[in-house]
Design a protein around this motif. Structure first.
Motif, PDB file in Angstrom:
ATOM      1  N   THR A   1      -1.082   1.422   5.403  1.00  0.00           N
ATOM      2  CA  THR A   1      -0.638   2.799   5.226  1.00  0.00           C
ATOM      3  C   THR A   1      -1.513   3.692   6.113  1.00  0.00           C
ATOM      4  O   THR A   1      -2.724   3.523   6.161  1.00  0.00           O
ATOM      5  CB  THR A   1      -0.694   3.230   3.751  1.00  0.00           C
ATOM      6  N   GLN A   2      -0.886   4.609   6.809  1.00  0.00           N
ATOM      7  CA  GLN A   2      -1.574   5.423   7.800  1.00  0.00           C
ATOM      8  C   GLN A   2      -2.274   6.606   7.139  1.00  0.00           C
ATOM      9  O   GLN A   2      -1.673   7.326   6.334  1.00  0.00           O
ATOM     10  CB  GLN A   2      -0.578   5.949   8.838  1.00  0.00           C
TER      11      GLN A   2
ATOM     12  N   LEU B   1      -5.267   6.178  -2.215  1.00  0.00           N
ATOM     13  CA  LEU B   1      -4.410   5.069  -1.801  1.00  0.00           C
ATOM     14  C   LEU B   1      -4.201   4.116  -2.973  1.00  0.00           C
ATOM     15  O   LEU B   1      -5.089   3.939  -3.808  1.00  0.00           O
ATOM     16  CB  LEU B   1      -5.033   4.311  -0.637  1.00  0.00           C
TER      17      LEU B   1
ATOM     18  N   GLU C   1       0.840  -1.198   0.000  1.00  0.00           N
ATOM     19  CA  GLU C   1       0.000   0.000   0.000  1.00  0.00           C
ATOM     20  C   GLU C   1       0.872   1.244   0.000  1.00  0.00           C
ATOM     21  O   GLU C   1       1.990   1.246   0.519  1.00  0.00           O
ATOM     22  CB  GLU C   1      -0.910   0.049   1.233  1.00  0.00           C
ATOM     23  N   SER C   2       0.317   2.314  -0.551  1.00  0.00           N
ATOM     24  CA  SER C   2       0.979   3.614  -0.510  1.00  0.00           C
ATOM     25  C   SER C   2      -0.077   4.695  -0.637  1.00  0.00           C
ATOM     26  O   SER C   2      -1.235   4.414  -0.973  1.00  0.00           O
ATOM     27  CB  SER C   2       2.021   3.751  -1.628  1.00  0.00           C
TER      28      SER C   2
ATOM     29  N   GLY D   1      -0.905   7.031   1.848  1.00  0.00           N
ATOM     30  CA  GLY D   1      -1.443   7.580   3.083  1.00  0.00           C
ATOM     31  C   GLY D   1      -0.753   8.869   3.467  1.00  0.00           C
ATOM     32  O   GLY D   1       0.233   9.283   2.855  1.00  0.00           O
TER      33      GLY D   1
END
Length: 125
Positions: A119-120, A20, A6-7, A9
């Motif tokens: 991802t935050q 996202l 994932e990316s 965030g």
């Protein structure tokens, strides 16, 4: 080797947007359903949105319907989650996960074989 990454965030103000990305490797995306889940501090992991990559069918949790949009690029092996009108209740770690497509569109966590690292997303002024 199967992998989901994932990316996208980050920190965003209320009312803002984020996109996202979930990039898959090691398996054919169209054989799987990809789900986005999120987990806020002190809360259980919950389903957000699902896409079945073989036919593009999608499903959304009521809490995000009309604000979030899921899409998929099978060539790039990437699933996107466009998040709009974000509010502080959307703050969480967001995960993508893959389940065999035969299970249909379901948020049942046990059906998902592969998970990304998360991802935050923080929505705050």
């Amino acid at each position: 080797q199967v992998q989901l990454v994932e990316s996208g965030g980050g920190l965003v103000q209320p009312g803002g947007s984020l996109r996202l990305s979930c990039t898959a490797s090691g398996f054919r995306l169209d054989y799987y359903t990809i789900g986005w889940f999120r987990q806020a501090p002190g809360k259980e992991r919950e389903g957000v949105s699902i896409i079945r990559n073989s036919d593009g069918h999608t499903y959304y949790a009521d809490s995000v319907k009309g604000r979030f949009a899921i899409s998929s690029d099978n060539v790039k092996k990437t699933v996107y989650l466009e998040m709009n009108s974000l509010n502080p209740e959307d703050t969480a770690i967001y995960y993508c996960a893959a389940a065999p497509r035969r299970y249909g569109l379901a948020f049942t966590i046990a059906l998902y074989d592969y998970w990304g690292q998360g991802t935050q997303v923080i929505v705050s002024s």
